[in-house]
Design a protein around this motif. Structure first.
Motif, mmCIF file in Angstrom:
data_model
loop_
_atom_site.group_PDB
_atom_site.id
_atom_site.type_symbol
_atom_site.label_atom_id
_atom_site.label_comp_id
_atom_site.label_asym_id
_atom_site.label_seq_id
_atom_site.Cartn_x
_atom_site.Cartn_y
_atom_site.Cartn_z
ATOM 1 N N GLN A 153 32.558 36.162 43.338
ATOM 2 C CA GLN A 153 33.223 36.684 42.158
ATOM 3 C C GLN A 153 33.371 35.600 41.090
ATOM 4 O O GLN A 153 33.662 34.450 41.387
ATOM 5 C CB GLN A 153 34.603 37.225 42.524
ATOM 6 C CG GLN A 153 34.569 38.407 43.477
ATOM 7 C CD GLN A 153 35.949 38.861 43.868
ATOM 8 O OE1 GLN A 153 36.922 38.174 43.585
ATOM 9 N NE2 GLN A 153 36.032 40.014 44.499
ATOM 10 N N GLY A 154 33.183 36.029 39.843
ATOM 11 C CA GLY A 154 33.390 35.127 38.736
ATOM 12 C C GLY A 154 34.838 35.111 38.304
ATOM 13 O O GLY A 154 35.676 35.845 38.843
ATOM 14 N N PRO A 155 35.188 34.295 37.322
ATOM 15 C CA PRO A 155 36.584 34.218 36.857
ATOM 16 C C PRO A 155 37.112 35.551 36.350
ATOM 17 O O PRO A 155 38.259 35.904 36.598
ATOM 18 C CB PRO A 155 36.513 33.170 35.735
ATOM 19 C CG PRO A 155 35.295 32.359 36.045
ATOM 20 C CD PRO A 155 34.326 33.297 36.665
ATOM 21 N N ARG B 247 40.591 40.369 37.238
ATOM 22 C CA ARG B 247 40.701 41.815 37.332
ATOM 23 C C ARG B 247 41.254 42.238 38.689
ATOM 24 O O ARG B 247 42.090 43.135 38.780
ATOM 25 C CB ARG B 247 39.333 42.453 37.095
ATOM 26 C CG ARG B 247 39.367 43.974 37.034
ATOM 27 C CD ARG B 247 38.051 44.571 36.573
ATOM 28 N NE ARG B 247 36.949 44.184 37.438
ATOM 29 C CZ ARG B 247 35.950 43.391 37.086
ATOM 30 N NH1 ARG B 247 35.928 42.846 35.873
ATOM 31 N NH2 ARG B 247 34.977 43.100 37.936
ATOM 32 N N ASN B 248 40.811 41.583 39.753
ATOM 33 C CA ASN B 248 41.322 41.919 41.092
ATOM 34 C C ASN B 248 42.798 41.587 41.223
ATOM 35 O O ASN B 248 43.564 42.334 41.851
ATOM 36 C CB ASN B 248 40.518 41.174 42.154
ATOM 37 C CG ASN B 248 39.100 41.699 42.286
ATOM 38 O OD1 ASN B 248 38.814 42.835 41.900
ATOM 39 N ND2 ASN B 248 38.210 40.878 42.815
ATOM 40 N N VAL B 249 43.212 40.455 40.638
ATOM 41 C CA VAL B 249 44.637 40.107 40.661
ATOM 42 C C VAL B 249 45.449 41.148 39.902
ATOM 43 O O VAL B 249 46.539 41.558 40.343
ATOM 44 C CB VAL B 249 44.854 38.702 40.079
ATOM 45 C CG1 VAL B 249 46.340 38.415 39.892
ATOM 46 C CG2 VAL B 249 44.228 37.639 40.982
ATOM 47 N N LEU B 250 44.934 41.590 38.764
ATOM 48 C CA LEU B 250 45.628 42.607 37.975
ATOM 49 C C LEU B 250 45.755 43.911 38.752
ATOM 50 O O LEU B 250 46.838 44.526 38.786
ATOM 51 C CB LEU B 250 44.888 42.839 36.657
ATOM 52 C CG LEU B 250 45.464 43.931 35.738
ATOM 53 C CD1 LEU B 250 46.886 43.579 35.321
ATOM 54 C CD2 LEU B 250 44.564 44.136 34.534
ATOM 55 N N VAL C 80 48.429 43.548 41.483
ATOM 56 C CA VAL C 80 49.792 43.589 40.946
ATOM 57 C C VAL C 80 50.182 45.015 40.573
ATOM 58 O O VAL C 80 51.287 45.478 40.893
ATOM 59 C CB VAL C 80 49.914 42.648 39.734
ATOM 60 C CG1 VAL C 80 51.263 42.835 39.047
ATOM 61 C CG2 VAL C 80 49.734 41.200 40.167
ATOM 62 N N VAL C 81 49.270 45.739 39.910
ATOM 63 C CA VAL C 81 49.557 47.131 39.523
ATOM 64 C C VAL C 81 49.786 47.987 40.759
ATOM 65 O O VAL C 81 50.719 48.811 40.808
ATOM 66 C CB VAL C 81 48.407 47.695 38.672
ATOM 67 C CG1 VAL C 81 48.587 49.201 38.454
ATOM 68 C CG2 VAL C 81 48.342 46.971 37.329
ATOM 69 N N PHE C 82 48.969 47.791 41.794
ATOM 70 C CA PHE C 82 49.128 48.569 43.022
ATOM 71 C C PHE C 82 50.475 48.285 43.686
ATOM 72 O O PHE C 82 51.174 49.216 44.114
ATOM 73 C CB PHE C 82 47.986 48.244 43.989
ATOM 74 C CG PHE C 82 48.114 48.899 45.322
ATOM 75 C CD1 PHE C 82 47.834 50.245 45.493
ATOM 76 C CD2 PHE C 82 48.531 48.168 46.436
ATOM 77 C CE1 PHE C 82 47.961 50.852 46.729
ATOM 78 C CE2 PHE C 82 48.662 48.759 47.667
ATOM 79 C CZ PHE C 82 48.381 50.114 47.821
ATOM 80 N N LEU C 83 50.854 47.017 43.764
ATOM 81 C CA LEU C 83 52.132 46.676 44.383
ATOM 82 C C LEU C 83 53.306 47.247 43.589
ATOM 83 O O LEU C 83 54.300 47.703 44.176
ATOM 84 C CB LEU C 83 52.261 45.161 44.509
ATOM 85 C CG LEU C 83 51.300 44.479 45.494
ATOM 86 C CD1 LEU C 83 51.475 42.965 45.447
ATOM 87 C CD2 LEU C 83 51.521 45.002 46.905
ATOM 88 N N VAL C 84 53.198 47.240 42.281
ATOM 89 C CA VAL C 84 54.265 47.806 41.448
ATOM 90 C C VAL C 84 54.374 49.307 41.681
ATOM 91 O O VAL C 84 55.486 49.856 41.806
ATOM 92 C CB VAL C 84 54.011 47.497 39.956
ATOM 93 C CG1 VAL C 84 54.971 48.280 39.075
ATOM 94 C CG2 VAL C 84 54.156 45.998 39.695
ATOM 95 N N LEU C 85 53.232 49.993 41.770
ATOM 96 C CA LEU C 85 53.252 51.439 42.014
ATOM 97 C C LEU C 85 53.838 51.755 43.389
ATOM 98 O O LEU C 85 54.610 52.715 43.537
ATOM 99 C CB LEU C 85 51.841 52.015 41.892
ATOM 100 C CG LEU C 85 51.235 52.009 40.481
ATOM 101 C CD1 LEU C 85 49.798 52.532 40.525
ATOM 102 C CD2 LEU C 85 52.077 52.869 39.537
#
Length: 293
Positions: free
Chosen positions: A9-11, A16-19, A22-27
């Motif tokens: 994976q590139g930067p 994008r994966n980190v984002l 985070v969105v999944f954990l918040v949901l």
């Protein structure tokens, strides 16, 4: 670092994966907050609905433990019968003789295609009509019959697939040293295939434990899940608490089963590692002298 299966994976992909994480954990957190808030508003988290599981033994000795014993009894009987039966039919499907292979295939495909609940219902009618089994024991017999017929056919396919995954050279080498077909299967193929089959077999054993609940839902078999209905009604419709406790017991039971299987698989793999001693130059001196002579 690249792999045969995927590129590194590139930067941008990492961000994008980190984002997404985070969105999944918040949901998930919002969902849990909503569920807990709803249960709190409905009074399902009141101590009065949970205290019987922590302050006394009546709920356990009257409902949960007898139901757990019935579940374990039906599952254990089914496993003890289904495992060897599945192994026999799985090996029979690999036979060189058509008069063995074809009937075994028909039996396996037939019972594998029928829902296990239908097999239980037919088993109950069979024992009621053609046997002298008492009405108190018929649900157990019917549950075990349905679980054995269905899961033995599934285990037969697991055994057959596990043996077919072995390299063909294993059986060829065994036959080259004079072993018969039966000896090749018993001494060479099956011991090696057991380790490969173990995860799939354990998954099927977990299915057996959970499918005992079908007997309680339809055949009035007093297993663990059916005890939750009776317990919930007796303690004032504490449905959430009762089913939560039962779910935790199921999770603990299946986790213990899979943990034991993982330990057993590790032991089997370690036992197959070579333990031969390394010969030194001194150990080879007699042979060297004999050759020189």
């Amino acid at each position: 670092m690249s792999s045969v299966l995927y590129d590194a994976q590139g930067p941008r992909a990492k961000r994008r994966n980190v984002l997404f994480t985070v969105v999944f954990l918040v949901l998930v957190a919002l969902l849990l907050w909503w569920v807990i808030g709803t249960l709190w508003d409905k009074g399902q988290l009141d101590w009065a609905k949970w205290e019987m599981f922590f302050t006394g033994s009546e709920a356990w000795t009257t409902y949960i433990l007898p139901g757990l014993w019935s579940t374990l009894k039906a599952a254990a009987l089914s496993v003890v019968i289904a495992l060897p039966l599945g192994a026999v039919f799985g090996i029979a499907r690999l036979s060189d003789h058509a008069w063995v292979r074809v009937p075994a295939g028909v039996v396996v495909e037939f019972f594998r295609s029928i829902p296990v609940l239908v097999l239980m219902i037919f088993g109950l009618a069979l024992f009621a009509e053609y046997t002298s089994v008492s009405s108190d024991d018929r649900p157990l017999y019917a549950v075990v019959t349905g679980l054995v017929l269905y899961n033995a056919s599934v285990l037969a396919e697991i055994v057959r697939a596990g043996i077919l995954t072995l390299p063909k050279g294993q059986s060829e080498a065994a036959m080259a040293i004079g072993l018969r077909k039966g000896q090749v299967m018993r001494l060479v193929l099956l011991p090696q295939a057991v380790t490969a089959m173990l995860p799939a077999i354990v998954s099927q054993l977990v299915v057996i434990v959970k499918d005992t609940a079908l007997g309680g839902a339809v055949l009035t078999y007093s297993e663990l899940l059916s005890s939750a209905n009776t317990m919930s009604g007796f303690y004032g419709a504490n449905t959430i608490a009762s089913y939560t406790v039962i779910a935790v017991i199921y999770i603990a039971l299946n986790f213990a089963l899979t943990s034991f299987a993982s330990w057993l698989e590790r032991r089997l793999r370690q036992g197959k590692k070579s333990t031969g001693a390394v010969l030194t130059a001194d150990d080879n001196q007699p042979n060297a002298g004999a050759i020189a002579a």
